[in-house]
Design a protein around this motif. Structure first.
Motif, mmCIF file in Angstrom:
data_model
loop_
_atom_site.group_PDB
_atom_site.id
_atom_site.type_symbol
_atom_site.label_atom_id
_atom_site.label_comp_id
_atom_site.label_asym_id
_atom_site.label_seq_id
_atom_site.Cartn_x
_atom_site.Cartn_y
_atom_site.Cartn_z
ATOM 1 N N CYS A 17 0.830 -1.213 0.000
ATOM 2 C CA CYS A 17 0.000 0.000 0.000
ATOM 3 C C CYS A 17 0.861 1.259 0.000
ATOM 4 C CB CYS A 17 -0.936 0.015 1.204
ATOM 5 S SG CYS A 17 -2.399 -1.000 0.970
ATOM 6 N N ARG A 18 1.880 1.300 0.840
ATOM 7 C CA ARG A 18 2.743 2.484 0.888
ATOM 8 C C ARG A 18 3.393 2.743 -0.468
ATOM 9 N NH1 ARG A 18 3.704 0.306 5.915
ATOM 10 N NH2 ARG A 18 5.621 -0.743 5.273
ATOM 11 N N TRP A 19 3.824 1.673 -1.160
ATOM 12 C CA TRP A 19 4.447 1.811 -2.477
ATOM 13 C C TRP A 19 3.425 2.245 -3.530
ATOM 14 C CZ3 TRP A 19 4.314 -2.807 -6.025
ATOM 15 C CH2 TRP A 19 4.843 -2.501 -7.285
ATOM 16 N N GLU A 21 0.500 3.670 -3.290
ATOM 17 C CA GLU A 21 -0.199 4.944 -3.087
ATOM 18 C C GLU A 21 0.407 6.065 -3.925
ATOM 19 O OE1 GLU A 21 -0.096 5.359 1.169
ATOM 20 O OE2 GLU A 21 -2.115 4.526 1.371
ATOM 21 N N GLU A 87 11.332 0.789 -3.711
ATOM 22 C CA GLU A 87 10.502 1.198 -2.582
ATOM 23 C C GLU A 87 10.447 0.180 -1.447
ATOM 24 O OE1 GLU A 87 8.992 4.165 -2.078
ATOM 25 O OE2 GLU A 87 9.998 4.824 -3.901
#
Length: 124
Positions: A17-19, A21, A87
């Motif tokens: 998710c962090r990547w 987004e 990432e």
């Protein structure tokens, strides 16, 4: 429909998710539990994307990430793998070309991206 598929080693909760987004719009994916299959959606270039994570693919340490849609954020599995590696900072693998479901993969070489660089390797 096009698809991208990469394999992420030792995936940590929340990492995908962090990547993603910063790569897609309207991401709806809960990857807080990386031990189960997770499905989500996103948008890219006005196109709808389906996102699926399959844990324990190709052995217990890898999670398969599949992104499907009419328009994709990357042009190839390798481009996607490069972005993920930058990432996620863990080993990423992907097919070197147009592998189709049902074709043998035992001796096929795969791209491995890790701290040693990018190399074509036999999976096992």
């Amino acid at each position: 429909m096009q698809d991208l598929e990469i394999y992420i080693r030792d995936l940590k909760a929340g990492a995908v998710c962090r990547w993603l987004e910063s790569q897609v719009e309207q991401l709806t994916l809960d990857d807080s539990d990386v031990s189960r299959v997770m499905k989500g959606t996103a948008g890219f270039g006005g196109s709808h994307l389906n996102i699926t994570l399959y844990p324990q693919a190709f052995g217990k340490r890898y999670t398969s990430l599949i992104i499907e849609g009419e328009q994709l954020p990357w042009n190839s599995d390798l481009e996607c793998a490069r972005s993920a590696w930058r990432e996620l900072d863990t080993e990423i693998r992907c097919s070197p070309g147009e592998w189709k479901e049902g074709e043998p993969v035992d001796n096929e070489k795969w791209w491995r991206l890790d701290s040693r660089g990018e190399q074509l390797v036999v999976w096992n």
